[in-house]
Design a protein around this motif. Structure first.
Motif, PDB file in Angstrom:
ATOM      1  N   ALA A 297       0.851  -1.189   0.000  1.00 30.42           N
ATOM      2  CA  ALA A 297       0.000   0.000   0.000  1.00 30.42           C
ATOM      3  C   ALA A 297       0.886   1.238   0.000  1.00 30.42           C
ATOM      4  CB  ALA A 297      -0.916   0.010   1.212  1.00 30.42           C
ATOM      5  N   VAL A 298       0.692   2.089  -1.001  1.00 30.07           N
ATOM      6  CA  VAL A 298       1.366   3.389  -1.067  1.00 30.07           C
ATOM      7  C   VAL A 298       0.320   4.436  -0.703  1.00 30.07           C
ATOM      8  CG1 VAL A 298       2.635   5.015  -2.516  1.00 30.07           C
ATOM      9  CG2 VAL A 298       2.918   2.550  -2.860  1.00 30.07           C
ATOM     10  N   CYS A 299       0.544   5.142   0.409  1.00 29.21           N
ATOM     11  CA  CYS A 299      -0.464   6.043   0.961  1.00 29.21           C
ATOM     12  C   CYS A 299       0.076   7.481   0.998  1.00 29.21           C
ATOM     13  CB  CYS A 299      -0.857   5.641   2.377  1.00 29.21           C
ATOM     14  SG  CYS A 299      -1.158   3.866   2.563  1.00 29.21           S
ATOM     15  N   TYR A 300      -0.794   8.428   0.712  1.00 25.07           N
ATOM     16  CA  TYR A 300      -0.443   9.857   0.783  1.00 25.07           C
ATOM     17  C   TYR A 300      -1.352  10.512   1.821  1.00 25.07           C
ATOM     18  CZ  TYR A 300       1.786  14.009  -1.202  1.00 25.07           C
ATOM     19  OH  TYR A 300       2.571  15.122  -1.406  1.00 25.07           O
ATOM     20  N   LEU A 301      -0.749  11.123   2.827  1.00 23.46           N
ATOM     21  CA  LEU A 301      -1.517  11.711   3.939  1.00 23.46           C
ATOM     22  C   LEU A 301      -1.268  13.214   4.003  1.00 23.46           C
ATOM     23  CD1 LEU A 301      -1.903  10.320   7.521  1.00 23.46           C
ATOM     24  CD2 LEU A 301      -1.168  12.670   7.204  1.00 23.46           C
ATOM     25  N   LEU A 388      -6.502  10.872   3.640  1.00 20.80           N
ATOM     26  CA  LEU A 388      -5.572   9.820   3.232  1.00 20.80           C
ATOM     27  C   LEU A 388      -6.014   9.212   1.914  1.00 20.80           C
ATOM     28  CD1 LEU A 388      -4.485   7.624   6.252  1.00 20.80           C
ATOM     29  CD2 LEU A 388      -3.315   7.702   4.077  1.00 20.80           C
ATOM     30  N   GLY A 389      -5.087   9.176   0.962  1.00 23.63           N
ATOM     31  CA  GLY A 389      -5.335   8.468  -0.293  1.00 23.63           C
ATOM     32  C   GLY A 389      -4.354   7.313  -0.408  1.00 23.63           C
ATOM     33  N   PHE A 390      -4.778   6.207  -1.017  1.00 22.31           N
ATOM     34  CA  PHE A 390      -3.871   5.069  -1.113  1.00 22.31           C
ATOM     35  C   PHE A 390      -4.158   4.265  -2.370  1.00 22.31           C
ATOM     36  CE2 PHE A 390      -7.598   3.679   1.094  1.00 22.31           C
ATOM     37  CZ  PHE A 390      -7.765   2.326   0.840  1.00 22.31           C
ATOM     38  N   THR A 391      -3.136   3.532  -2.785  1.00 22.32           N
ATOM     39  CA  THR A 391      -3.263   2.639  -3.927  1.00 22.32           C
ATOM     40  C   THR A 391      -2.445   1.390  -3.636  1.00 22.32           C
ATOM     41  OG1 THR A 391      -3.111   2.483  -6.344  1.00 22.32           O
ATOM     42  CG2 THR A 391      -1.282   3.569  -5.206  1.00 22.32           C
ATOM     43  N   PHE A 392      -2.748   0.294  -4.349  1.00 27.46           N
ATOM     44  CA  PHE A 392      -2.088  -0.988  -4.089  1.00 27.46           C
ATOM     45  C   PHE A 392      -1.237  -1.408  -5.283  1.00 27.46           C
ATOM     46  CE2 PHE A 392      -5.795  -1.503  -1.211  1.00 27.46           C
ATOM     47  CZ  PHE A 392      -5.090  -1.743  -0.033  1.00 27.46           C
ATOM     48  N   TYR A 393      -0.026  -1.834  -4.955  1.00 23.07           N
ATOM     49  CA  TYR A 393       0.840  -2.479  -5.947  1.00 23.07           C
ATOM     50  C   TYR A 393       0.867  -3.981  -5.628  1.00 23.07           C
ATOM     51  CZ  TYR A 393       5.037  -3.723  -8.594  1.00 23.07           C
ATOM     52  OH  TYR A 393       5.924  -4.291  -9.463  1.00 23.07           O
ATOM     53  N   PRO A 394       0.716  -4.899  -6.595  1.00 26.91           N
ATOM     54  CA  PRO A 394       0.777  -4.671  -8.045  1.00 26.91           C
ATOM     55  C   PRO A 394      -0.582  -4.486  -8.722  1.00 26.91           C
ATOM     56  CG  PRO A 394       0.939  -7.002  -7.595  1.00 26.91           C
ATOM     57  CD  PRO A 394       0.790  -6.330  -6.263  1.00 26.91           C
ATOM     58  N   ASP A 395      -1.686  -4.349  -7.965  1.00 30.09           N
ATOM     59  CA  ASP A 395      -2.971  -4.077  -8.616  1.00 30.09           C
ATOM     60  C   ASP A 395      -2.856  -2.812  -9.467  1.00 30.09           C
ATOM     61  OD1 ASP A 395      -3.827  -6.239  -7.242  1.00 30.09           O
ATOM     62  OD2 ASP A 395      -5.101  -5.163  -5.829  1.00 30.09           O
ATOM     63  N   ASP A 396      -2.230  -1.798  -8.905  1.00 25.08           N
ATOM     64  CA  ASP A 396      -1.883  -0.584  -9.646  1.00 25.08           C
ATOM     65  C   ASP A 396      -0.440  -0.777 -10.111  1.00 25.08           C
ATOM     66  OD1 ASP A 396      -1.477   1.908 -10.668  1.00 25.08           O
ATOM     67  OD2 ASP A 396      -1.935   3.010  -8.826  1.00 25.08           O
ATOM     68  N   PHE A 397      -0.274  -1.392 -11.271  1.00 21.78           N
ATOM     69  CA  PHE A 397       1.052  -1.845 -11.722  1.00 21.78           C
ATOM     70  C   PHE A 397       1.775  -0.687 -12.421  1.00 21.78           C
ATOM     71  CE2 PHE A 397       4.072  -4.332 -14.286  1.00 21.78           C
ATOM     72  CZ  PHE A 397       4.604  -5.126 -13.279  1.00 21.78           C
ATOM     73  N   ASN A 398       2.419   0.149 -11.610  1.00 21.11           N
ATOM     74  CA  ASN A 398       3.129   1.310 -12.140  1.00 21.11           C
ATOM     75  C   ASN A 398       4.426   1.511 -11.376  1.00 21.11           C
ATOM     76  OD1 ASN A 398       1.543   2.843 -14.307  1.00 21.11           O
ATOM     77  ND2 ASN A 398      -0.055   2.467 -12.771  1.00 21.11           N
ATOM     78  N   ASP A 399       5.208   2.509 -11.826  1.00 17.65           N
ATOM     79  CA  ASP A 399       6.475   2.794 -11.157  1.00 17.65           C
ATOM     80  C   ASP A 399       6.223   3.597  -9.878  1.00 17.65           C
ATOM     81  OD1 ASP A 399       5.998   5.453 -11.930  1.00 17.65           O
ATOM     82  OD2 ASP A 399       7.271   5.291 -13.703  1.00 17.65           O
ATOM     83  N   ALA A 400       7.298   3.816  -9.121  1.00 15.22           N
ATOM     84  CA  ALA A 400       7.178   4.458  -7.807  1.00 15.22           C
ATOM     85  C   ALA A 400       6.573   5.856  -7.912  1.00 15.22           C
ATOM     86  CB  ALA A 400       8.555   4.525  -7.139  1.00 15.22           C
TER      87      ALA A 400
END
Length: 698
Positions: A297-301, A388-400
């Motif tokens: 999980a990549v999260c932005y707070l 808080l916004g978040f996305t999941f890798y590899p479901d969201d298969f993108n670079d950092a």
């Protein structure tokens, strides 16, 4: 290589003696001849010889005086001098030796004995010079050993300490008598592994040398970093004779290096990773996630309400709040997770080894609760929340970089939906946002390229056939697509700085057109649409006053501002004050698209607008839709009750006009009257326009 022969200087005034000596010595030595003491001194000064053969009995300067001159010269005084003489008296030999002579050869002399004596003297002189050189080297080594800033330790073949220098004592705290006979392992700190020392000894065994950094412990128990070099010294039989270790204390340098690394990779306020280290951490997390086949999980707070606290109570309070919030968030994370600060009150979280979405949401819920807890800082009660916004890798298969951007976009959605919540990134929303961003960039470029123009649509009284004024409508004159209506581009810039810039341009251009028409003899009222953010901008009234001052020919009442109900919806009290201030400048107001909002009656009562504009959607459909017809009737009745002027938009046919006239609405604009046109074309239209006869007969 041919060994260079030693040079012998022969000083003698008798040619026969010279010839004899030259023949005797020329095979083994380079023989240089001088026939006087003065000449001998001169030649020796130019190129000192290895040995001097000196005759005693010479005119002007005898051998004794010549010897005195040699011994008085610092450069020449150590050259062995052998007196060659026929005198055999004891006194002559005593005097010569007292002057520093090395030996005597008494004439007539035996050539073989002379050669042996000369060879022995030269060998002895070489030994003396070698001994002198070694003594100098030893004095230098002893000086270096004693005065070196680096610590030096010498051990025997069994690695037992033999000697240490003063720098060793200064750095380690141990005197020589405390460590002599001991193994240098007495300095071990325990920070290096057994494998480290095994590799060190292997390097010494293979190459007689090792260098590197060792963490040692001094007598006081303090650990220090030592940049160390160890060399093996072997004897003539290639056996290890002893070891020499040199080291310098680089603890301060290591601390500075560590501090620089922290500055480069960690946030100085909160102590957590900064954006630089985050980039490294996220690459590691992506690689780990691919191997573990789980979710990352990549999260932005972003904190809600931080800026008002920072502004009200000062930066010290704001900084302490950020420190407290950081601690709260870290309490919700595992050691394997990453929390990084990437902006003033913005953070990125990496939560790894997640099995499903619900597991991540549980963590984020705890973070939201923790962050929202009120606290007291420096006596001030403070409380913030987090979006808080978040996305999941590899479901969201993108670079950092893309993953962080997606989490950031999701965070903005969380803010828009009320804050103090989290939101999962939606690819469809991202595509919409990306398309809007590209569209925004095109509009911004078009504005910079001066591709916008104003067209003008007349407003008339249908029953009287008179011109009431015109509405200024913006168009985008695209070089490829042609003329583009505002509905295709204005929604893309709503609420942005570009919308303000375009609004200011419309205002300035409209007033310039009014002044231009006035010079041509046309004096009409011009309406322009004002966006909510433009009207509510702090400098709006001031800007309006400045623009009127730039056009002194314009009369009060020449400008009408059309505002929609959504402008009032934001702050009806403030909008009312702005309208009052603008009216003092002679500006009129119309409520545009009236009837499309939910509180039209409230606005009608509270806002000082002189004109109501019936939205064209009702007018166009009123011929076929009874509900729309009822709304139009209601608005007309309201205008009469509240004594407001009325104008209907969307009059596209003569029948629309007839129905409006029958209902009591005489003022209109629409395609049945005229489409929007350029300022020049409007002048021609005014001169030629004739209203439909059916309207005049009504």
């Amino acid at each position: 290589m041919i060994e260079k022969k030693p040079k012998i200087l022969v000083i003698d005034d008798t040619p026969a003696n010279l010839a004899l000596l030259g023949l005797a010595l020329q095979d083994d030595y380079v023989v240089q001849i001088a026939t006087s003491g003065a000449k001998g001194l001169e030649l020796a000064g130019e190129d000192p010889p290895a040995l001097i053969l000196l005759d005693i009995m010479m005119p002007n300067m005898d051998g004794y005086d010549t010897c005195r001159h040699f011994k008085a010269d610092p450069v020449l005084q150590h050259i062995p001098v052998v007196f060659v003489t026929a005198l055999s008296e004891m006194n002559a030999e005593i005097l010569g030796l007292s002057l520093g002579a090395a030996d005597f050869l008494v004439k007539p002399f035996n050539i073989d004995i002379a050669r042996l004596r000369i060879r022995n003297l030269l060998e002895r002189e070489q030994l003396r010079q070698e001994l002198q050189r070694k003594e100098a080297e030893q004095r230098l080594a002893a000086s270096v050993f004693a005065h070196s800033h680096d610590g030096i330790v010498i051990t025997d073949a069994e690695n037992r300490i033999i000697n240490v220098n003063a720098a060793f004592t200064r750095i380690s705290g141990y005197q020589l008598e405390e460590v002599v006979g001991k193994n240098p392992a007495v300095l071990k700190s325990g920070r290096q592994s057994a494998e480290f020392y095994q590799a060190m000894w292997q390097a010494l065994a293979n190459g007689d040398h090792w260098s590197g950094e060792i963490w040692n412990r001094n007598k006081r128990g303090e650990v220090y970093a030592a940049l160390t070099s160890i060399s093996v010294v072997r004897d003539d039989q290639d056996h290890i004779h002893h070891y020499i270790g040199l080291f310098s204390d680089i603890t301060r340098l290591k601390k500075q290096q560590h501090d620089l690394e922290r500055i480069a990779h960690f946030d100085p306020l909160t102590g957590i990773p900064n954006r630089v280290l985050l980039n490294d951490r996220i690459q590691q997390a992506l690689a780990h996630t691919r191997r573990a086949k789980k979710l990352l999980a990549v999260c932005y707070l972003d904190l809600d309400g931080f800026k008002p606290i920072n502004d009200q109570f000062g930066h010290e309070t704001g900084d302490q709040l950020l420190i407290d919030v950081t601690k709260r968030i870290k309490e919700c994370l595992r050691a394997s997770d990453t929390l990084a600060r990437v902006g003033g009150d913005e953070f990125v979280l990496l939560i790894s080894d997640i099995n499903d979405v619900s597991e991540c949401k549980s963590v984020l819920d705890r973070i939201l609760i923790k962050v929202a807890q009120p606290g007291v800082i420096y006596g001030h009660g403070v409380a913030v929340s987090a979006s808080l916004g978040f996305t999941f890798y590899p479901d969201d298969f993108n670079d950092a970089e893309t993953l962080i951007r997606h989490a950031d976009q999701a965070m903005y959605v969380a803010k828009q939906r009320g804050k103090n919540r989290h939101h999962l990134f939606d690819p469809q929303q991202d595509r919409i946002a990306l398309a809007r961003g590209e569209s925004f960039a095109r509009i911004e470029a078009a504005f910079a390229a001066d591709q916008f123009v104003l067209h003008f649509q007349p407003k008339v009284n249908m029953r009287q056939g008179t011109l009431l004024g015109a509405e200024a409508l913006i168009r985008w004159q695209d070089p490829k697509r042609g003329l583009i209506a505002p509905g295709e581009f204005l929604p893309e810039i709503e609420g942005t700085e570009l919308e303000l810039a375009i609004g200011n341009w419309v205002l300035a251009t409209a007033l310039e057109q009014l002044e231009h028409w006035r010079r041509q003899g046309l004096n009409i009222k011009l309406s322009i649409n004002v966006a909510p953010c433009h009207l509510l901008h702090a400098d709006f009234c001031q800007l309006l006053a400045v623009k009127f001052a730039e056009h002194p020919l314009l009369q009060p009442g020449c400008l009408e501002l059309e505002i929609v109900e959504t402008a009032a919806l934001q702050d009806i009290e403030r909008v009312s004050k702005i309208m009052d201030e603008c009216q003092r400048l002679g500006v009129h107001f119309a409520l545009d698209d009236f009837g499309t909002g939910y509180s039209s009656l409230t606005y009608l009562k509270a806002l000082p607008a002189q004109v109501l504009k019936i939205d064209k959607s009702f007018v166009i459909n009123m011929l076929d839709n009874s509900d729309d017809l009822a709304i139009v009737k209601g608005i007309i009745d309201l205008s009469t009750t509240f004594r407001r002027q009325l104008i209907a938009e969307g009059v596209e046919t003569v029948e629309h006009g007839l129905r409006l006239l029958a209902l009591g609405c005489e003022n209109a604009q629409g395609f049945a009257i005229a489409r929007a046109m350029s300022g020049t074309d409007l002048l021609d239209w005014i001169r030629n326009w004739v209203p439909d006869p059916a309207w005049l007969r009504t």
